[in-house]
Design a protein around this motif. Sequence first.
Motif, PDB file in Angstrom:
ATOM      1  N   GLN A   5      50.791  59.793  48.686  1.00  0.00           N
ATOM      2  CA  GLN A   5      49.820  59.843  47.661  1.00  0.00           C
ATOM      3  C   GLN A   5      50.215  60.784  46.352  1.00  0.00           C
ATOM      4  O   GLN A   5      50.671  61.950  46.571  1.00  0.00           O
ATOM      5  N   THR A   6      50.066  60.231  45.068  1.00  0.00           N
ATOM      6  CA  THR A   6      50.153  60.879  43.936  1.00  0.00           C
ATOM      7  C   THR A   6      48.871  60.937  43.357  1.00  0.00           C
ATOM      8  O   THR A   6      47.751  60.503  43.785  1.00  0.00           O
ATOM      9  N   VAL A   7      48.730  61.806  42.078  1.00  0.00           N
ATOM     10  CA  VAL A   7      47.346  61.819  41.567  1.00  0.00           C
ATOM     11  C   VAL A   7      46.971  60.512  40.748  1.00  0.00           C
ATOM     12  O   VAL A   7      45.633  60.419  40.645  1.00  0.00           O
ATOM     13  N   LEU A   8      47.697  59.675  40.775  1.00  0.00           N
ATOM     14  CA  LEU A   8      47.429  58.115  40.254  1.00  0.00           C
ATOM     15  C   LEU A   8      47.535  57.289  41.289  1.00  0.00           C
ATOM     16  O   LEU A   8      47.344  56.000  41.008  1.00  0.00           O
ATOM     17  N   GLY A   9      47.431  57.585  42.529  1.00  0.00           N
ATOM     18  CA  GLY A   9      47.491  56.870  43.861  1.00  0.00           C
ATOM     19  C   GLY A   9      48.914  56.724  44.743  1.00  0.00           C
ATOM     20  O   GLY A   9      49.726  57.475  44.241  1.00  0.00           O
ATOM     21  N   PRO A  10      48.869  56.033  45.664  1.00  0.00           N
ATOM     22  CA  PRO A  10      50.048  55.934  46.581  1.00  0.00           C
ATOM     23  C   PRO A  10      51.182  55.411  46.166  1.00  0.00           C
ATOM     24  O   PRO A  10      51.085  54.479  45.134  1.00  0.00           O
ATOM     25  N   ILE A  11      52.377  56.033  46.273  1.00  0.00           N
ATOM     26  CA  ILE A  11      53.829  55.278  46.031  1.00  0.00           C
ATOM     27  C   ILE A  11      54.540  55.049  47.078  1.00  0.00           C
ATOM     28  O   ILE A  11      54.479  55.911  47.903  1.00  0.00           O
ATOM     29  N   ASP A  12      55.570  54.315  47.163  1.00  0.00           N
ATOM     30  CA  ASP A  12      56.572  54.071  47.983  1.00  0.00           C
ATOM     31  C   ASP A  12      57.329  55.507  47.907  1.00  0.00           C
ATOM     32  O   ASP A  12      57.779  55.937  46.962  1.00  0.00           O
ATOM     33  N   GLY A  13      57.831  55.935  48.922  1.00  0.00           N
ATOM     34  CA  GLY A  13      58.537  57.139  49.113  1.00  0.00           C
ATOM     35  C   GLY A  13      59.977  56.940  48.332  1.00  0.00           C
ATOM     36  O   GLY A  13      60.341  57.979  47.873  1.00  0.00           O
ATOM     37  N   ALA A  14      60.382  55.754  48.411  1.00  0.00           N
ATOM     38  CA  ALA A  14      61.494  55.667  47.546  1.00  0.00           C
ATOM     39  C   ALA A  14      61.534  55.782  46.106  1.00  0.00           C
ATOM     40  O   ALA A  14      62.427  55.854  45.174  1.00  0.00           O
ATOM     41  N   ASP A  15      60.307  55.683  45.774  1.00  0.00           N
ATOM     42  CA  ASP A  15      60.057  56.002  44.128  1.00  0.00           C
ATOM     43  C   ASP A  15      59.705  57.420  43.681  1.00  0.00           C
ATOM     44  O   ASP A  15      59.574  57.560  42.652  1.00  0.00           O
TER      45      ASP A  15
END
Length: 318
Positions: A5-15
């Motif tokens: 989870q980031t402040v703008l929503g979930p991202i793939d760990g690779a990112d």
Amino acid sequence: MPTLQTVLGPIDGADLGFTLSHEHVGTNAAGLRHTYPEIIDRDGIIQQSVAALKEARDEAGVQTIIDVSTFDLGRDIGMIAEVARQSGVNIVVATGNHLAVPRPFGEVSPDVIAPMYVREIEHGIEDTGVKAAVIKVASDRGGITQPQEVVLRAAARAHLQTGTPISTHTWSPDRVGEQQVAILEEEGVNLNRVYIGHSNDDIDMDYLLGLLDKGVWLGLDRYPGGRVPGTPDWEGRTEIAKKLMDAGFTERIMLSHDYSVPKARHGEQVQEERRRANPDGYNFIPRKVLPRLRELGATEADIHQIMVVNPRKFFAGE
């Protein structure tokens, strides 16, 4: 690959990419922006943070920062989200507490506080829907106080319920990390999910290796350093990092600054002192520390491990 989870929503760990593991967009105090907003130059903080992060992204390839600002550090989720949106840098945010533990927290059971942290992890912070992905706790000079122990145990219980990693603030000259680890062990926490921060305020290899032998990760996350008498300057901190690498712990350390932009409406002298202390901001490690590590014998694979792989493994739970 797990998501984060980031402040703008979930991202793939690779990112996550090149990640600074302990930073801040802006800090002040709990409730200040609601009660006395005129003392905070919110627009100025956004403008300067965006510029600093864009510079770090474009010059050094910084893709992610972990913002460990808790509500008692004046965490402003809307501001952080706007900085992430404008800068193009991923920002992961925290639940938990820093040193200014609210008075009622010291008077209740950890089981009262843990669900509050869980709520911010599973449902979101305030009414924003933004979910925390790390639990921050803090102890400092002299060791863990009674309210800080309550918070630490609450963090452990929130971690056990959610699997969310724990990141700590410590004062390593007093070996505070050892006290934190002992309590987390009592609570049954998997120490592979614990990051002992500010571990480069000291050059005691016995202390640092003892922590690593427990199975935690070390945050060497106070750069440039040297502002507090008796603590190492940035070169001494970098030499300690290389010694830990040479001891076989390249895969267990992370580097960061504990930086936030020095922008405010008042306190110009303090702000100027902060600018002088680190004019490079989020770029200090790429500009100064990583070249020095290379001079000391670190390889590009080592650098990639510390700045990309280790944060991904720890924060995304790879």
